[in-house]
Write a protein that holds these residues in place. Structure first.
Motif, mmCIF file in Angstrom:
data_model
loop_
_atom_site.group_PDB
_atom_site.id
_atom_site.type_symbol
_atom_site.label_atom_id
_atom_site.label_comp_id
_atom_site.label_asym_id
_atom_site.label_seq_id
_atom_site.Cartn_x
_atom_site.Cartn_y
_atom_site.Cartn_z
ATOM 1 N N PRO B 29 0.821 -1.204 0.000
ATOM 2 C CA PRO B 29 0.000 0.000 0.000
ATOM 3 C C PRO B 29 0.860 1.262 0.000
ATOM 4 O O PRO B 29 1.999 1.252 0.455
ATOM 5 C CB PRO B 29 -0.794 -0.111 1.302
ATOM 6 N N GLY B 30 0.290 2.334 -0.538
ATOM 7 C CA GLY B 30 0.971 3.622 -0.497
ATOM 8 C C GLY B 30 1.994 3.813 -1.594
ATOM 9 O O GLY B 30 2.600 4.861 -1.688
ATOM 10 N N LYS B 35 2.775 -2.489 -8.015
ATOM 11 C CA LYS B 35 3.718 -3.604 -7.971
ATOM 12 C C LYS B 35 3.088 -4.717 -7.148
ATOM 13 O O LYS B 35 2.762 -4.526 -5.977
ATOM 14 C CB LYS B 35 5.022 -3.129 -7.339
ATOM 15 N N LEU B 36 2.899 -5.845 -7.788
ATOM 16 C CA LEU B 36 2.292 -6.967 -7.089
ATOM 17 C C LEU B 36 3.378 -7.943 -6.677
ATOM 18 O O LEU B 36 4.251 -8.279 -7.470
ATOM 19 C CB LEU B 36 1.293 -7.679 -7.996
ATOM 20 N N ILE B 37 3.316 -8.383 -5.425
ATOM 21 C CA ILE B 37 4.312 -9.354 -4.986
ATOM 22 C C ILE B 37 3.625 -10.601 -4.431
ATOM 23 O O ILE B 37 2.558 -10.515 -3.830
ATOM 24 C CB ILE B 37 5.266 -8.764 -3.919
#
Lengths: 224, 259
Positions: B29-30, B35-37
């Protein structure tokens, strides 16, 4: 060459567990959580981590307390605590066989960190990245090559020894723990860190991936 | 499907395409760029719609600890009875969740359910916010009727299974375990995806204390048979989570041997 054996999910009653055997030393790590926190350890916005290290024999004392603190600090930055506010995750590290010399904790710390990784993945605890730890010993003879995963005798004889933990994120490695002991120079340490990085990446790709893959195969055995 | 470890590159592009993420994938978040991890070790599963405008990604993995999600169907034990709500336990050592007395079909201030401590309910998770207490409800949201939710009969048998296996049993209609079981006996089943299954074959397990005088034509022998069948069926379902699909028939035969 060191011998390594990893079995994930060996304990039936904990949420995640791992039996980790390296060079005849043996540790079993269990993870329980996220579960309801006790009122005094509850944190309103994040997870509270409870790490317990138990020695092979006898009661734990300040030596184990120091290990607990190091492991807890490391895991705190890896586990995504915001996903589990007001919850607790318990990590219990029980040594079964360890070359226990009170003045050296390198091997035990290394085993505890590595086994905790498998146990946490087994428990499905959310983590920002993977991590791998290794021990490097610098032999006393000039010009001889570094020893990875040394035995206790090699550590005692070495000029210096280091526990290096790297976090791995898309092949990008960062040092998240470094415990050095003995005499060494800055230049030497840089070489050690570079060598340890290659070693950690190899373990991540070859061992960690394999262990998790075989665990998944076992978990989904009923799937056609 | 490929094996993913925490921190790996997922290889999902999120520009030009609307992406929904499920379990095992996290967006920090923020941070502005999406970017997905991956946050668990598991098998990556991506589904796209035909037009290629939307995609859903999640990691398939098994964990023993249940974390509630909205609209999960679960089996819980009542551990506390209060004036306005019940306290329900979904899994050992988990925080209790609440089940309001108003969350039952046709419930009013005067017409309230009468549940006791120790009884089990089949319910749906109606709200899950990690910072707050989770809430359950015992009726079908679309119809307002009970829809199969509510008190689970005490003549049934409740046992634990792995969470991923419970999901497969509940959501995959092509999964053969229950179909094969139906060739051996009649049964009633409630699958909670918190890893609990309630099962009853025939008239189920006789309730102690409740004498059989209501339908006196039923003999003790019949009750024993129903009890045995229930246990055999439960055993079969539990065994199947440890074997490959080809061996389901063998496990079924072994469990029902002598019945």
């Amino acid at each position: 060459m060191s011998s390594l054996e990893v079995h994930a999910g060996v304990l039936g009653n904990s949420d995640g567990s791992c039996l980790y055997v390296v060079n005849g030393n043996k540790v079993i790590t269990s993870v329980v959580g996220p579960i309801e926190a006790k009122a005094r350890q509850e944190l309103p916005q994040t997870v509270s981590l409870e790490v317990v290290v138990r020695p092979v024999t006898g009661l734990s004392n300040s030596r184990e307390k120091l290990l607990e603190e190091k492991i807890r600090n490391l895991l705190q930055n890896i586990i995504i605590g915001f996903k589990y506010p007001r919850q607790t995750i318990q990590v219990v590290v029980q040594f079964l066989i360890a070359d226990g010399r009170p003045e050296y904790t390198a091997l035990e710390l290394n085993m505890a960190i590595n086994s905790a990784f498998y146990a946490l993945v087994d428990a499905g605890v959310a983590m920002y990245k993977s991590f791998v730890s290794t021990v490097v010993a610098v032999p006393p003879e000039q010009g001889s090559s570094l020893i990875f995963d040394p035995s206790m005798e090699q550590i005692v004889a070495s000029k210096s020894h280091h526990v290096v933990t790297y976090s791995v994120e898309h092949d990008e490695c960062k040092i998240i723990l470094l415990e050095s002991n003995g005499l060494f120079e800055m230049k030497e340490l840089k070489n050690i860190l570079d060598a340890a990085k290659i070693q950690c990446l190899t373990v991540h790709e070859d061992v960690q991936r394999d262990v998790i893959e075989s665990k998944l195969q076992q978990d989904y055995i009923w799937k056609s | 499907m490929s094996v993913i470890l925490p921190g790996d590159d997922l290889g999902i592009s999120t520009d030009q395409i609307e992406t929904s993420i499920g379990p095992g994938i996290y967006k920090v978040p923020g941070i502005k760029d999406t970017k997905l991890i991956p946050i668990n070790g598991g098998l990556l599963n991506i589904q796209r719609n035909k037009q290629g405008t939307r995609q859903a990604a999640h990691l398939e993995s098994n964990s023993r600890r249940y974390i509630p999600q909205v609209s999960d169907m679960v089996i819980g034990t009542i551990v506390g009875v209060y004036a306005e709500y019940y306290k329900v336990l979904l899994q050992n050592f988990l925080s209790n969740v609440t089940l309001s007395v108003m969350a039952f079909p046709n419930a009013t201030k005067k017409n309230r359910p009468n549940l006791r401590q120790g009884q089990c309910v089949y319910a749906r998770v109606s709200s899950y916010i990690p910072d707050l207490e989770t809430e359950l409800e015992c009726f079908d949201l679309s119809t307002g009727k009970d829809g199969g939710f509510g008190l689970l009969d005490e003549s049934g048998y409740i046992f634990d299974v792995e969470l991923n296996y419970a999901r497969e049993l509940l959501f995959n209609p092509g999964f053969l375990v229950l179909e094969k079981l139906s060739t051996k006996c009649m049964f009633e089943i409630a699958i909670g995806i918190n890893g609990k299954i309630w099962l009853k074959c025939g008239d189920g397990v006789p309730i102690p204390g409740k004498s059989t005088d209501e339908d006196s034509d039923k003999m003790d022998v019949d009750y024993v048979k129903d009890l045995k069948t229930t246990l055999a069926a439960a055993n079969y379902i539990k065994q199947c989570q440890k074997v490959s699909p080809e061996q389901f028939d063998k496990v079924l035969a072994a469990s029902f041997k002598g019945l």
